[in-house]
Design a protein around this motif. Structure first.
Motif, PDB file in Angstrom:
ATOM      1  N   ILE A 153       9.580  45.949  20.691  1.00  0.00           N
ATOM      2  CA  ILE A 153       8.680  45.877  21.760  1.00  0.00           C
ATOM      3  C   ILE A 153       7.721  44.658  22.093  1.00  0.00           C
ATOM      4  N   ALA A 154       7.730  44.177  21.278  1.00  0.00           N
ATOM      5  CA  ALA A 154       6.692  42.420  20.700  1.00  0.00           C
ATOM      6  C   ALA A 154       7.883  42.236  21.347  1.00  0.00           C
ATOM      7  N   SER A 155       8.905  42.214  21.489  1.00  0.00           N
ATOM      8  CA  SER A 155      10.697  40.494  21.969  1.00  0.00           C
ATOM      9  C   SER A 155      10.177  40.877  23.361  1.00  0.00           C
ATOM     10  N   ALA A 156       9.369  42.019  24.232  1.00  0.00           N
ATOM     11  CA  ALA A 156       8.914  41.923  25.497  1.00  0.00           C
ATOM     12  C   ALA A 156       8.412  40.738  25.884  1.00  0.00           C
ATOM     13  N   THR A 157       8.848  39.651  27.347  1.00  0.00           N
ATOM     14  CA  THR A 157       7.583  39.268  28.081  1.00  0.00           C
ATOM     15  C   THR A 157       7.485  39.821  29.525  1.00  0.00           C
ATOM     16  N   ALA A 158       6.403  39.756  30.061  1.00  0.00           N
ATOM     17  CA  ALA A 158       6.622  40.176  31.482  1.00  0.00           C
ATOM     18  C   ALA A 158       6.537  38.301  32.138  1.00  0.00           C
ATOM     19  N   PRO A 159       7.105  39.129  32.797  1.00  0.00           N
ATOM     20  CA  PRO A 159       7.345  37.959  33.951  1.00  0.00           C
ATOM     21  C   PRO A 159       6.463  37.807  35.077  1.00  0.00           C
ATOM     22  N   GLY A 372       3.888  44.887  31.958  1.00  0.00           N
ATOM     23  CA  GLY A 372       4.892  45.445  31.861  1.00  0.00           C
ATOM     24  C   GLY A 372       6.692  46.286  31.316  1.00  0.00           C
ATOM     25  N   VAL A 373       7.221  45.324  31.107  1.00  0.00           N
ATOM     26  CA  VAL A 373       8.429  46.117  30.778  1.00  0.00           C
ATOM     27  C   VAL A 373       7.857  46.766  29.147  1.00  0.00           C
ATOM     28  N   ALA A 374       6.508  46.176  28.130  1.00  0.00           N
ATOM     29  CA  ALA A 374       6.402  46.501  26.571  1.00  0.00           C
ATOM     30  C   ALA A 374       5.849  48.233  27.303  1.00  0.00           C
ATOM     31  N   VAL A 375       4.579  48.102  28.684  1.00  0.00           N
ATOM     32  CA  VAL A 375       4.706  49.466  28.978  1.00  0.00           C
ATOM     33  C   VAL A 375       5.277  50.352  28.939  1.00  0.00           C
ATOM     34  N   ALA A 376       6.525  50.328  29.740  1.00  0.00           N
ATOM     35  CA  ALA A 376       8.024  51.393  29.785  1.00  0.00           C
ATOM     36  C   ALA A 376       7.472  51.430  28.182  1.00  0.00           C
ATOM     37  N   LEU A 377       8.401  50.849  28.031  1.00  0.00           N
ATOM     38  CA  LEU A 377       9.000  50.827  26.310  1.00  0.00           C
ATOM     39  C   LEU A 377       7.878  51.604  25.775  1.00  0.00           C
TER      40      LEU A 377
END
Length: 434
Positions: A153-159, A372-377
């Motif tokens: 999850i840490a690999s994700a960045t919110a644009p 964003g995607v981190a919360v999604a995951l």
């Protein structure tokens, strides 16, 4: 369906009607809608990101807090908690649109123009965060499955926050162009990493079954590839249909049907709803030359959806969990190792890709936001680890707690980077960040 199941279903329907569940749900929806408006007004005055306000109000009205409200009976508290827990479909809808938006940021033309340096930066910053967070949590004594899932999850960045800052400062230059491309494809890499890491974590957490080439690599690979192919096909058909429409109503309904329809097919065929909608968004961006004119409609459509999503996300946090010393240490290690992996990996990637000096120095500072995607995951983990609710709850709490930090620090870091690089032209930092 046998007779016993039919009788049980009829009894359930009668119970729901008798207890007026739909009316109780409407009360809560109305309450959150009013709260969202008040949050927007308050955060503008207090000059804090809107999303932080959403999450904070969600925490304030979480089940673990509401039970202490003296004016609510135990029965009312139990009803409230039950209804909140059954709003999970709101998260599914929000996540579908988040994934679509991520895909729509990916332009083939921009990716080609920036060449190999983008590839080096994205891979090294994504895998840098993944590796350091995983190793950091293992060094802290956390179970392998927990360290692996949080690392993915840490690999994700919110644009979103990064893009807003760049727009507010009218930023132009090589750092800005590179940063936009990186945040656009970063989440695609993160979703892929997660698709491989989560099945392994699930097997290790449950302690049943064994790791093999099939369940550790082949199944996730087929899920990723199948989701991409299916999403591209759906997106292609949808844009070819929409390009003939001028009417706003037709466009909005086509977009909504496409995104939600793609999610439904993903669930039906056991594909990834996130990846399939990201591929749909990619098709919308690249498979048609005409400007479809849906950006503003999409933004308007998703405002209430995202508001409910982040407030409901806040209700998942348990105050007693986030105040413990163990939790705070875990969150601190997660935050520091993620930031180190993002900044160090991006800088190393820029050097290997022979990017300009200012890109090497400042690119990593634009990659700290994670909501964003981190919360999604995190939602995905909570769903897939339903048999182990404590795992899903811990992951969710860590993500939301650290997100509150990165949503404040992240935009400030972007501002610092573009200012130092000489690419900030004018404007003041927007206080309407979501």
């Amino acid at each position: 369906m046998n007779l016993e199941a039919v009788n049980t279903l009829q009894e359930l329907q009668h119970w729901l009607l008798t207890n007026q569940l739909s009316s109780k749900s409407l009360y809560i929806i109305g309450f959150f809608a009013v709260s969202a408006l008040l949050i927007v007004l308050a955060t503008k005055k207090l000059k804090v990101p809107i999303v932080v306000g959403y999450v904070f109000v969600g925490i304030l009205f979480s089940g673990s807090v509401v039970k202490y409200f003296p004016f609510l009976s135990n029965l009312q508290t139990e009803w409230y908690t039950l209804i909140i827990e059954n709003f999970s479909y709101v998260a599914d809808v929000a996540l579908a649109f988040i994934a679509f938006t991520i895909g729509s940021e990916l332009s083939i033309k921009i990716l080609k123009s920036l060449g190999k340096k983008i590839l080096f930066i994205v891979l090294l910053e994504s895998f840098g965060a993944f590796t350091l967070v995983t190793l950091g949590l293992l060094a802290l004594g956390k179970p392998f499955y927990l360290a692996l899932i949080l690392g993915a999850i840490a690999s994700a960045t919110a644009p979103a926050a990064t893009v807003m800052v760049l727009q507010e400062y009218n930023a132009e230059g090589s750092l800005t162009s590179t940063l936009l491309a990186v945040v656009g494809i970063d989440d695609a890499v993160a979703l892929t990493i997660f698709s491989f890491a989560e099945p392994i974590s699930l097997i290790r957490a449950q302690g049943t079954g064994s790791l093999s080439f099939t369940n550790a690599f082949l199944h996730p690979l087929l899920e990723v590839v199948g989701s991409i192919v299916c999403g591209l096909a759906i997106g292609y058909l949808s844009v070819k249909l929409m390009v003939n429409f001028e009417d706003k109503t037709k466009k909005v309904l086509t977009l909504t049907a496409t995104v939600l329809g793609a999610s439904s097919l993903a669930v039906l065929f056991e594909l990834s709803p996130l990846i399939i909608n990201m591929a749909v968004g990619f098709a919308y961006r690249n498979f048609v030359k005409k400007n479809l004119g849906i950006a503003e409609d999409l933004e308007t459509l998703t405002i209430p959806i995202y508001a409910f999503f982040f407030m409901l996300a806040g209700t998942k946090i348990r105050i007693t969990a986030v105040t413990s010393t163990t939790f705070l240490i875990t969150s601190l290690v997660y935050t520091l190792t993620r930031a180190t992996g993002k900044i160090g990996g991006a800088s190393l990637g820029a050097r290997l890709g022979q990017a300009e000096e200012k890109v090497k120095k400042y690119i990593g500072l634009g990659l700290l936001s994670q909501i964003g995607v981190a919360v999604a995951l995190a939602y995905t983990v909570q769903r897939d680890f339903a048999a182990m609710p404590k795992v899903g709850l811990l992951v969710f709490n860590i993500l939301l707690f650290t997100t509150a930090i990165t949503e404040v620090v992240g935009p400030l870091a972007v501002k610092y980077a573009i200012t130092k690089a000489g690419e900030a032209k004018s404007g003041e930092l927007s206080r309407d960040r979501g």
